[in-house]
Design an enzyme around this catalytic site. Structure first.
Site, PDB file in Angstrom:
ATOM      1  N   LYS A  22     -53.834  90.007  22.226  1.00 58.93           N
ATOM      2  CA  LYS A  22     -53.738  88.557  22.035  1.00 58.93           C
ATOM      3  C   LYS A  22     -53.036  87.907  23.219  1.00 58.93           C
ATOM      4  O   LYS A  22     -53.504  86.901  23.763  1.00 58.93           O
ATOM      5  CB  LYS A  22     -52.983  88.245  20.746  1.00 58.93           C
ATOM      6  N   ASN A  23     -51.914  88.478  23.631  1.00 60.38           N
ATOM      7  CA  ASN A  23     -51.106  87.862  24.685  1.00 60.38           C
ATOM      8  C   ASN A  23     -51.720  88.001  26.069  1.00 60.38           C
ATOM      9  O   ASN A  23     -51.228  87.399  27.028  1.00 60.38           O
ATOM     10  CB  ASN A  23     -49.699  88.457  24.679  1.00 60.38           C
ATOM     11  N   CYS A 116     -41.685  75.452  16.190  1.00 62.36           N
ATOM     12  CA  CYS A 116     -42.373  76.252  15.199  1.00 62.36           C
ATOM     13  C   CYS A 116     -41.321  77.030  14.439  1.00 62.36           C
ATOM     14  O   CYS A 116     -40.122  76.854  14.660  1.00 62.36           O
ATOM     15  CB  CYS A 116     -43.406  77.187  15.836  1.00 62.36           C
ATOM     16  N   ARG A 121     -40.126  75.630  21.529  1.00 63.77           N
ATOM     17  CA  ARG A 121     -40.698  76.282  22.702  1.00 63.77           C
ATOM     18  C   ARG A 121     -40.843  75.239  23.802  1.00 63.77           C
ATOM     19  O   ARG A 121     -41.940  74.759  24.085  1.00 63.77           O
ATOM     20  CB  ARG A 121     -42.047  76.915  22.361  1.00 63.77           C
ATOM     21  N   ASP A 306     -41.297  90.391  19.866  1.00 65.68           N
ATOM     22  CA  ASP A 306     -42.409  90.364  18.913  1.00 65.68           C
ATOM     23  C   ASP A 306     -42.401  91.541  17.945  1.00 65.68           C
ATOM     24  O   ASP A 306     -43.115  91.528  16.942  1.00 65.68           O
ATOM     25  CB  ASP A 306     -43.754  90.325  19.655  1.00 65.68           C
ATOM     26  N   ARG A 398     -53.351  84.984  13.226  1.00 65.11           N
ATOM     27  CA  ARG A 398     -53.257  84.484  14.597  1.00 65.11           C
ATOM     28  C   ARG A 398     -53.179  85.640  15.586  1.00 65.11           C
ATOM     29  O   ARG A 398     -53.593  85.499  16.740  1.00 65.11           O
ATOM     30  CB  ARG A 398     -52.016  83.604  14.760  1.00 65.11           C
TER      31      ARG A 398
END
Length: 425
Positions: A22-23, A116, A121, A306, A398
């Protein structure tokens, strides 16, 4: 809205081929805006964040086609330089498009980002970096308008923090800035090198990506390329922890051990046997995990933020007391309250969590508030006695591709249901 229902106390065993990162895929998709022509990107996972990125590309004027895990982006037809407020909110990391849009069109319009569940952020580092390369910012009514009135210029830039997003935006914008730009205190994550490798295939001249100092010699324009995205090291670690908490055994077949070098020693300290080969990791867990004295999240190559939430869930049933210090985000312990509802004993104060391991957890109805915290609740539910229901599962999707199917393939009793209770897998 969807929910994930888990019947706990099932030992997980088997092997996995981990999804694409994803990243890594998100900044690479952003890069296709700058790389003119038809880009072919393989190993693109089915994630809601990826689908949001593809929609942003379409709104910018790109032609996008997905066939399985391969996405084709033709950026010859870029017609817009603005990302709508709705798409900015749908994918919080959409600021990564800033460098690509500026580099391609000479202007960019974004909505001011909000916070969030894991904290604010701010994008001040992104803005400062773009300004040092010649961009000017005008802010009005919640919109950030960037333009380059006098052309791009190379710069010697020192980041105040090794921000992944700011490093990625600099790579994108500096690649088409004539002259040599130097980034000091750059982020060192493997995903940074993956983006640089793609850009170099597109004609960029980036050296030393993945190290603290990166050199970018700008070219006039980038062309399209075909590329395969790296494996998701965060998803890989998450599944290793899911197996570990159940006393299970898991082989990951396409993960470079070096990419999770800070996590492997912790797993061993928890009593797991870890065998590594060039592109695989084999974990065998004890019946009960051991405590870890202290874990500190740090920028790569330190322990990844994470993985903090799933690790906290695993430590909640370890033998002994562990401590976790969260150094990256200021509000990343939101999941601990839900774990306490399942019987965990966790005390938090500021950026510190002290986890007193218990022998067992109880199934409960809990709520996911963010991506990694959501997977932490799944991790705990796999160990708990009885049925657990994780609501707010949209957060989990996500970053994890069909986690219910992945875990079921390892022996978990798990299903995804929609808001009306209908099974969806």
């Amino acid at each position: 809205m969807s929910e994930i229902i888990i019947e706990g106390s099932r030992r997980l065993t088997g092997e996995l081929t981990v999804q694409g990162s994803k990243n890594s895929v998100l900044p690479i998709l952003a890069a296709t805006v700058t790389a003119r022509g038809e880009n072919v990107i393989h190993n693109c996972p089915y994630l809601s964040d990826v689908e949001a990125a593809l929609e942003i590309l379409r709104k910018l004027g790109c032609k996008v086609k997905r066939e399985g895990h391969t996405v084709t982006v033709n950026s010859e037809t870029v017609t817009s330089s603005e990302i709508s407020e709705s798409l900015m909110h749908e994918m919080r990391s959409s600021v990564m498009f800033l460098g690509a849009i500026l580099g391609r069109t000479g202007k960019a319009v974004l909505s001011a980002p909000g916070g969030c569940e894991i904290g604010l952020r701010p994008i001040d580092i992104h803005i400062s970096a773009a300004e040092q390369l010649g961009a000017e910012l005008t802010e009005k009514c919640g919109k950030l308008s960037f333009r380059i009135p006098n052309g791009l210029r190379p710069a010697n830039i020192t980041l105040p923090f090794p921000s992944v997003g700011a490093t990625e935006n600099l790579l994108l914008l500096a690649s088409v800035t004539q002259g040599t730009t130097v980034i000091h205190n750059a982020a060192r994550e493997p995903e940074i090198k993956d983006l640089a490798d793609f850009l170099n295939l597109c004609g960029a001249r980036i050296a030393n990506a993945g190290e603290s100092t990166v050199y970018i010699t700008g070219v006039k324009e980038l062309h399209s390329a075909e590329y395969t995205v790296m494996t998701d090291r965060i998803a890989g670690c998450s599944y290793l922890l899911a197996a570990a908490v159940t006393g299970g055994s898991l082989r990951l077949n396409n993960l470079k051990p070096a990419h999770i070098g800070a996590v492997i020693p912790v797993l061993r300290e928890m009593g797991c046997s870890i065998v590594t080969e060039r592109n695989s990791v084999l974990l065998n867990a004890p019946e009960r995990l051991k405590r870890v004295r202290i874990i500190r999240t740090m920028p790569y190559p330190g322990f990844p933020t994470d993985i903090q939430a799933p690790m906290t869930a695993a430590l909640s049933v370890a033998d002994g007391t562990s401590a976790v210090i969260e150094n990256i985000f200021e509000s990343r312990f939101k999941h601990t309250g839900e774990l306490v509802r399942m019987g965990a004993v966790i005390h938090t104060e500021g950026r510190i969590a002290v986890i007193e391991g218990v022998r067992t957890l109880c199934g409960a109805r809990v709520r996911a508030r963010d991506l990694r915290g959501g997977f932490a609740l799944i991790t705990a539910a796999l160990k708990a006695q009885g049925k657990s229901t994780v609501t707010g599962a949209e957060h989990i999707y996500r970053g994890y591709e069909e986690p219910e199917k992945v875990l079921a393939s390892l022996g978990a009793e798990i299903k995804k249901v929609d808001k009306n209770g209908r099974k969806t897998n």
